[in-house]
Design a protein around this motif. Structure first.
Motif, PDB file in Angstrom:
ATOM      1  N   LEU A  54     -44.017  -6.111  20.137  1.00  0.00           N
ATOM      2  CA  LEU A  54     -44.860  -6.895  18.939  1.00  0.00           C
ATOM      3  C   LEU A  54     -44.312  -6.751  17.795  1.00  0.00           C
ATOM      4  N   SER A  55     -43.274  -5.725  17.428  1.00  0.00           N
ATOM      5  CA  SER A  55     -42.681  -5.423  16.315  1.00  0.00           C
ATOM      6  C   SER A  55     -41.320  -6.270  16.038  1.00  0.00           C
ATOM      7  N   ARG A  56     -40.831  -7.194  17.041  1.00  0.00           N
ATOM      8  CA  ARG A  56     -39.940  -7.987  16.948  1.00  0.00           C
ATOM      9  C   ARG A  56     -39.920  -9.060  15.682  1.00  0.00           C
ATOM     10  N   PRO A  57     -38.671  -9.205  14.985  1.00  0.00           N
ATOM     11  CA  PRO A  57     -39.128 -10.038  13.718  1.00  0.00           C
ATOM     12  C   PRO A  57     -38.743 -11.557  13.900  1.00  0.00           C
ATOM     13  N   ALA A  58     -38.884 -12.085  15.158  1.00  0.00           N
ATOM     14  CA  ALA A  58     -38.825 -13.411  15.574  1.00  0.00           C
ATOM     15  C   ALA A  58     -40.061 -14.119  14.940  1.00  0.00           C
ATOM     16  N   GLN A  59     -40.988 -13.526  14.892  1.00  0.00           N
ATOM     17  CA  GLN A  59     -42.445 -14.094  14.377  1.00  0.00           C
ATOM     18  C   GLN A  59     -42.207 -14.236  12.998  1.00  0.00           C
ATOM     19  N   ILE A  60     -41.463 -13.500  12.197  1.00  0.00           N
ATOM     20  CA  ILE A  60     -41.355 -13.606  10.701  1.00  0.00           C
ATOM     21  C   ILE A  60     -40.495 -14.911  10.531  1.00  0.00           C
ATOM     22  N   TYR A  61     -39.532 -15.071  11.165  1.00  0.00           N
ATOM     23  CA  TYR A  61     -38.760 -16.667  11.285  1.00  0.00           C
ATOM     24  C   TYR A  61     -39.633 -17.554  11.403  1.00  0.00           C
ATOM     25  N   GLU A  62     -40.505 -17.569  12.143  1.00  0.00           N
ATOM     26  CA  GLU A  62     -41.490 -18.828  12.568  1.00  0.00           C
ATOM     27  C   GLU A  62     -42.478 -18.900  11.665  1.00  0.00           C
ATOM     28  N   LEU A  63     -43.014 -17.818  10.957  1.00  0.00           N
ATOM     29  CA  LEU A  63     -43.845 -17.951   9.788  1.00  0.00           C
ATOM     30  C   LEU A  63     -43.272 -18.366   8.462  1.00  0.00           C
ATOM     31  N   ALA A  64     -42.004 -17.726   8.439  1.00  0.00           N
ATOM     32  CA  ALA A  64     -41.372 -18.244   7.054  1.00  0.00           C
ATOM     33  C   ALA A  64     -40.844 -19.759   7.017  1.00  0.00           C
ATOM     34  N   THR A  65     -40.680 -20.462   8.371  1.00  0.00           N
ATOM     35  CA  THR A  65     -40.269 -21.506   8.192  1.00  0.00           C
ATOM     36  C   THR A  65     -41.444 -22.734   8.381  1.00  0.00           C
ATOM     37  N   ALA A  66     -42.487 -22.080   8.629  1.00  0.00           N
ATOM     38  CA  ALA A  66     -43.815 -22.859   8.584  1.00  0.00           C
ATOM     39  C   ALA A  66     -44.474 -22.573   7.471  1.00  0.00           C
ATOM     40  N   PHE A  67     -44.268 -21.773   6.548  1.00  0.00           N
ATOM     41  CA  PHE A  67     -44.786 -21.499   5.325  1.00  0.00           C
ATOM     42  C   PHE A  67     -43.785 -21.421   4.218  1.00  0.00           C
ATOM     43  N   PRO A  68     -42.657 -22.332   3.921  1.00  0.00           N
ATOM     44  CA  PRO A  68     -41.411 -22.149   3.156  1.00  0.00           C
ATOM     45  C   PRO A  68     -41.734 -21.803   1.638  1.00  0.00           C
ATOM     46  N   GLU A  69     -42.827 -22.176   1.182  1.00  0.00           N
ATOM     47  CA  GLU A  69     -43.141 -21.584  -0.232  1.00  0.00           C
ATOM     48  C   GLU A  69     -43.928 -20.621  -0.251  1.00  0.00           C
ATOM     49  N   LEU A  70     -44.170 -19.991   0.463  1.00  0.00           N
ATOM     50  CA  LEU A  70     -44.775 -18.359   0.571  1.00  0.00           C
ATOM     51  C   LEU A  70     -43.894 -17.476   0.804  1.00  0.00           C
ATOM     52  N   ASP A  71     -43.806 -16.427  -0.385  1.00  0.00           N
ATOM     53  CA  ASP A  71     -42.915 -15.426  -0.173  1.00  0.00           C
ATOM     54  C   ASP A  71     -43.652 -14.144   0.483  1.00  0.00           C
ATOM     55  N   ILE A  72     -42.834 -13.886   1.730  1.00  0.00           N
ATOM     56  CA  ILE A  72     -43.109 -12.777   2.549  1.00  0.00           C
ATOM     57  C   ILE A  72     -42.475 -11.563   2.756  1.00  0.00           C
ATOM     58  N   HIS A  73     -43.127 -10.523   2.419  1.00  0.00           N
ATOM     59  CA  HIS A  73     -42.572  -9.157   2.270  1.00  0.00           C
ATOM     60  C   HIS A  73     -42.640  -8.444   3.669  1.00  0.00           C
ATOM     61  N   VAL A  74     -41.627  -8.130   3.918  1.00  0.00           N
ATOM     62  CA  VAL A  74     -41.628  -7.032   5.204  1.00  0.00           C
ATOM     63  C   VAL A  74     -41.564  -5.638   4.993  1.00  0.00           C
ATOM     64  N   ALA A  75     -42.470  -4.932   5.137  1.00  0.00           N
ATOM     65  CA  ALA A  75     -42.077  -3.455   4.879  1.00  0.00           C
ATOM     66  C   ALA A  75     -41.371  -2.820   6.314  1.00  0.00           C
ATOM     67  N   HIS A  76     -40.922  -1.739   6.170  1.00  0.00           N
ATOM     68  CA  HIS A  76     -40.015  -1.047   7.439  1.00  0.00           C
ATOM     69  C   HIS A  76     -39.134  -2.152   8.072  1.00  0.00           C
ATOM     70  N   ALA A  77     -38.943  -3.412   7.341  1.00  0.00           N
ATOM     71  CA  ALA A  77     -37.988  -4.399   7.907  1.00  0.00           C
ATOM     72  C   ALA A  77     -37.713  -4.073   9.350  1.00  0.00           C
ATOM     73  N   ALA A  78     -38.905  -4.315  10.032  1.00  0.00           N
ATOM     74  CA  ALA A  78     -38.805  -4.527  11.487  1.00  0.00           C
ATOM     75  C   ALA A  78     -37.925  -3.435  12.257  1.00  0.00           C
ATOM     76  N   TYR A  79     -37.548  -2.307  11.544  1.00  0.00           N
ATOM     77  CA  TYR A  79     -36.990  -1.350  12.439  1.00  0.00           C
ATOM     78  C   TYR A  79     -37.581  -0.704  13.806  1.00  0.00           C
ATOM     79  N   PRO A  80     -36.861  -0.689  14.830  1.00  0.00           N
ATOM     80  CA  PRO A  80     -35.348  -0.738  15.030  1.00  0.00           C
ATOM     81  C   PRO A  80     -34.805  -2.109  15.160  1.00  0.00           C
ATOM     82  N   TRP A  81     -35.299  -3.324  15.017  1.00  0.00           N
ATOM     83  CA  TRP A  81     -34.608  -4.456  15.278  1.00  0.00           C
ATOM     84  C   TRP A  81     -33.961  -4.903  14.021  1.00  0.00           C
TER      85      TRP A  81
END
Length: 298
Positions: A184-211
């Motif tokens: 569940l910690s994989r960052p593909a979900q951030i890609y989906e979220l960011a493209t669905a809400f392109p005007e929303l700034d998304i901050h990812v803490a820990h930068a999805a380590y170790p992915w």
């Protein structure tokens, strides 16, 4: 978004996007317990004296000595061993120490959209609250396991309308500590979220380590994604070089510093970030300017 006056006594210095003061609701979490998250311990990064003594005055002194302009506290509404950081406690801290701390309010994902929006109206009215923080992959609501869950769309839309960033924490350590599925910690979900809400700034803490490389790829494509690798960009961490190369060459305006205090000490973490061979001007953006822009303070 309400304005806030920059405290020029401390500017221009470091903005720490991952600092947790010893609040009552935090003191019982794993972060303040002896051993803490032991797998990330390293002898070059001893736990600060303010943590050993659970002392806010000592933390303030450590912030002064390290040259922190602001410590940013991310709200949290998550299961043990991390737990809940009460928004009212955060509010009291902001009022007691104006100009030293900023915060992002935490939302309990078990609640209704109406309750979320009401809380956002309440806390974001305070100039010290600069964003909204959620942790879907370790949600208190077992039905919600990913940032892309449609039930979270009212949060994202409300942040977009209010022009505030949303923060998500992704890491394998988070999943392991809470007994939640590692995948569940994989960052593909951030890609989906960011493209669905392109005007929303998304901050990812820990930068999805170790992915690391997956997160690098998402940040390449999505210009509304901001990364705080936190402790995972210290040179001792495997994979940290890739976070640095991304920040130094392709993401100089969307990479941010976080100490991961109380697990890590402020001076050593700042020194670790400064130790990389930065291109001219980039390290100042990473240590301070980018955070101020993300929080609409610059």
């Amino acid at each position: 978004m309400h304005p806030i006056a920059l405290d020029t006594e401390y500017a221009p210095m470091v903005v720490d996007m991952r600092l947790r003061p010893p609040l009552p609701s935090l003191n019982s979490s794993i972060l303040f317990q002896p051993g803490g998250v032991a797998q990330t311990d390293h002898p070059d990064y001893p736990r600060p004296e303010s943590v050993r003594q659970v002392s806010l005055p000592l933390l303030l002194r450590e912030m002064d000595e390290a040259g922190l302009q602001y410590g940013v506290l991310m709200g949290r509404q998550s299961p043990p061993p991390f737990g809940i950081i009460d928004n009212d406690e955060i509010l009291a801290l902001l009022d007691a120490h104006p100009g030293r701390f900023l915060a992002w309010m935490g939302l309990d994902l078990r609640q209704s959209p109406e309750e979320w929006l009401a809380q956002m109206d309440t806390y974001l009215a305070h100039p010290g609250f600069r964003g909204v923080c959620i942790e879907p992959t370790i949600s208190l609501d077992p039905r919600i396991t990913l940032a892309t869950d449609p039930r979270l769309h009212p949060i994202y839309e409300a942040c977009r309308q209010r022009d505030v960033p949303v923060g998500l924490t992704l890491s394998g350590v988070l999943q392991h500590a809470t007994g939640r599925p590692y995948e569940l910690s994989r960052p593909a979900q951030i890609y989906e979220l960011a493209t669905a809400f392109p005007e929303l700034d998304i901050h990812v803490a820990h930068a999805a380590y170790p992915w690391v490389m997956e997160m690098v790829g998402v940040a390449f494509h999505c210009r509304n994604v901001w990364l705080s690798p936190d402790l995972y960009m210290s040179p001792e961490i495997p994979g940290s070089t890739e976070y640095f190369k991304l920040a130094n060459n392709y993401l100089p305006d969307r990479s941010l510093f976080g100490s991961n205090s109380p697990s890590k000490p402020l001076p050593q973490m700042i020194a670790a970030y400064r130790s990389w061979p930065w291109r001219p001007g980039v390290v100042d953006r990473v240590l301070s300017e980018n955070a101020l822009r993300l929080m609409r303070l610059k």
